[in-house]
Motif scaffolding. Structure first.
Motif, PDB file in Angstrom:
ATOM      1  N   ILE A  96       0.822  -1.213   0.000  1.00  0.00           N
ATOM      2  CA  ILE A  96       0.000   0.000   0.000  1.00  0.00           C
ATOM      3  C   ILE A  96       0.854   1.260   0.000  1.00  0.00           C
ATOM      4  N   ARG A  99       0.543  -2.714  -4.696  1.00  0.00           N
ATOM      5  CA  ARG A  99      -0.693  -3.119  -5.377  1.00  0.00           C
ATOM      6  C   ARG A  99      -1.814  -2.086  -5.212  1.00  0.00           C
ATOM      7  N   PHE A 100      -1.705  -1.184  -4.252  1.00  0.00           N
ATOM      8  CA  PHE A 100      -2.761  -0.208  -4.013  1.00  0.00           C
ATOM      9  C   PHE A 100      -2.158   1.170  -3.774  1.00  0.00           C
ATOM     10  N   ILE A 144      -3.747   4.707  -2.151  1.00  0.00           N
ATOM     11  CA  ILE A 144      -4.901   5.323  -1.512  1.00  0.00           C
ATOM     12  C   ILE A 144      -4.795   6.841  -1.662  1.00  0.00           C
ATOM     13  N   ASN A 202      -3.797  -0.587  -8.172  1.00  0.00           N
ATOM     14  CA  ASN A 202      -5.199  -0.178  -8.118  1.00  0.00           C
ATOM     15  C   ASN A 202      -5.346   1.082  -7.270  1.00  0.00           C
ATOM     16  N   THR A 203      -6.167   1.994  -7.742  1.00  0.00           N
ATOM     17  CA  THR A 203      -6.458   3.221  -6.988  1.00  0.00           C
ATOM     18  C   THR A 203      -7.612   2.963  -6.027  1.00  0.00           C
ATOM     19  N   VAL A 204      -7.420   3.321  -4.765  1.00  0.00           N
ATOM     20  CA  VAL A 204      -8.456   3.176  -3.744  1.00  0.00           C
ATOM     21  C   VAL A 204      -8.781   4.575  -3.227  1.00  0.00           C
ATOM     22  N   ILE A 236     -12.861  -2.932  -1.076  1.00  0.00           N
ATOM     23  CA  ILE A 236     -11.403  -2.991  -1.194  1.00  0.00           C
ATOM     24  C   ILE A 236     -10.937  -4.440  -1.086  1.00  0.00           C
ATOM     25  N   SER A 274     -11.491  -6.236  -4.343  1.00  0.00           N
ATOM     26  CA  SER A 274     -10.533  -5.834  -5.374  1.00  0.00           C
ATOM     27  C   SER A 274      -9.206  -6.525  -5.178  1.00  0.00           C
ATOM     28  N   TRP A 275      -8.769  -6.627  -3.915  1.00  0.00           N
ATOM     29  CA  TRP A 275      -7.479  -7.259  -3.627  1.00  0.00           C
ATOM     30  C   TRP A 275      -7.524  -8.754  -3.915  1.00  0.00           C
TER      31      TRP A 275
END
Length: 286
Positions: A180, A244-245, A247, A268-270, A279, A282-283
């Motif tokens: 993250i 992977r993310f 935020i 991925n955009t959170v 969330i 998505s993960w």
């Protein structure tokens, strides 16, 4: 036998050190004298077989086997070269037999590294049951029985997947810290009274804050380039593959283009404000 073999090896190692100060002529003389003494011993033995202890056979086999067969035939030995090779084959056979012997009743204990991997998969994937974890291990080439996975989870106090699917936002961040990044704008006013916008990103695992840039006018083009620079820095530090993310909030200063830039890097955009179950889904899909 092992202790006697080690003693022989150490004794001969010290004997080798004694040869270092000797000249080649002195070594040749000693070799000729030893060969003659062997000839005398063989003449006295006649048809009698020489009795060698197991450690003697093991030492001679380890010492002579690296030599070529033709060289072995040129050496003056108390036994034939074929006998030396047979000793070596018996040693190798005995070693493999000891290595493959059953150490005790029941199945062997699962490797500690596999046990840690199973517990990690369970902790990072609360919706996975033991059969799903078994399937993921099979994809990695790790062969364990589904019942073994279940026993490891049970022994560690990990409950069934329905009891682990409820996860809080804080627990999610802790379990996925390596994957993250978080990004935000910081507003500040300089001594001259000018307002500046600082774009910063933080990696949740090491709490390392990266200042991506500062500007008085954060245009969409400027923000997109700052994100590209961040990805290049992460790639240089070999951390990009772990992320992977990302935020961020819904600030209008972020252009829609940065989502495409991040997706190309498999990030991925959170957006803050989204409920946790979305969330998690998505993960898991990744």
């Amino acid at each position: 036998m092992l202790i006697r073999f080690v003693f022989l090896a150490v004794a001969h190692a010290f004997a080798t050190l004694r040869l270092l100060p000797m000249t080649d002529r002195e070594k040749d003389v000693e070799i000729l004298a030893l060969r003659h003494q062997l000839a005398v011993l063989q003449r006295q033995l006649g048809d009698q077989r020489l009795q060698l202890r197991p450690e003697d056979r093991a030492f001679l086999a380890a010492l002579l086997v690296p030599l070529a067969r033709s060289m072995l035939h040129r050496l003056r030995l108390l036994v034939s070269p074929d006998t030396v090779l047979r000793w070596h084959r018996e040693l190798v056979k005995h070693r493999h037999a000891c290595a493959s012997a059953n150490r005790g009743p029941g199945r062997p204990r699962t490797l500690a590294s596999i046990r840690r991997l199973i517990l990690r998969l369970a902790a990072e994937n609360p919706s996975w049951g033991y059969r799903r974890i078994h399937g993921e291990l099979a994809l990695l080439g790790i062969k364990v029985a589904p019942s073994t996975v279940w026993e490891i989870l049970k022994a560690a106090g990990v409950g069934p997947s329905p009891q682990r699917t409820t996860i809080t936002w804080a627990n999610f961040l802790r379990s996925q810290a390596e994957a993250i990044l978080a990004m935000d704008f910081i507003e500040t006013v300089t001594l001259s009274g000018q307002r500046q916008y600082i774009l910063a990103a933080i990696h949740h695992a090491d709490r390392l804050v990266r200042i991506l840039g500062t500007t008085a006018h954060p245009t969409h083009a400027w923000v997109a380039q700052a994100v590209r620079n961040l990805l290049m820095d992460l790639e240089d530090s070999e951390n990009l593959s772990q992320i992977r993310f990302l935020i961020r909030d819904r600030d209008a200063k972020y252009p829609a283009l940065i989502d495409n830039i991040l997706n190309d890097a498999r990030i991925n955009t959170v957006l803050t404000g989204i409920r946790m179950p979305r969330i998690t889904q998505s993960w898991n899909a990744g």
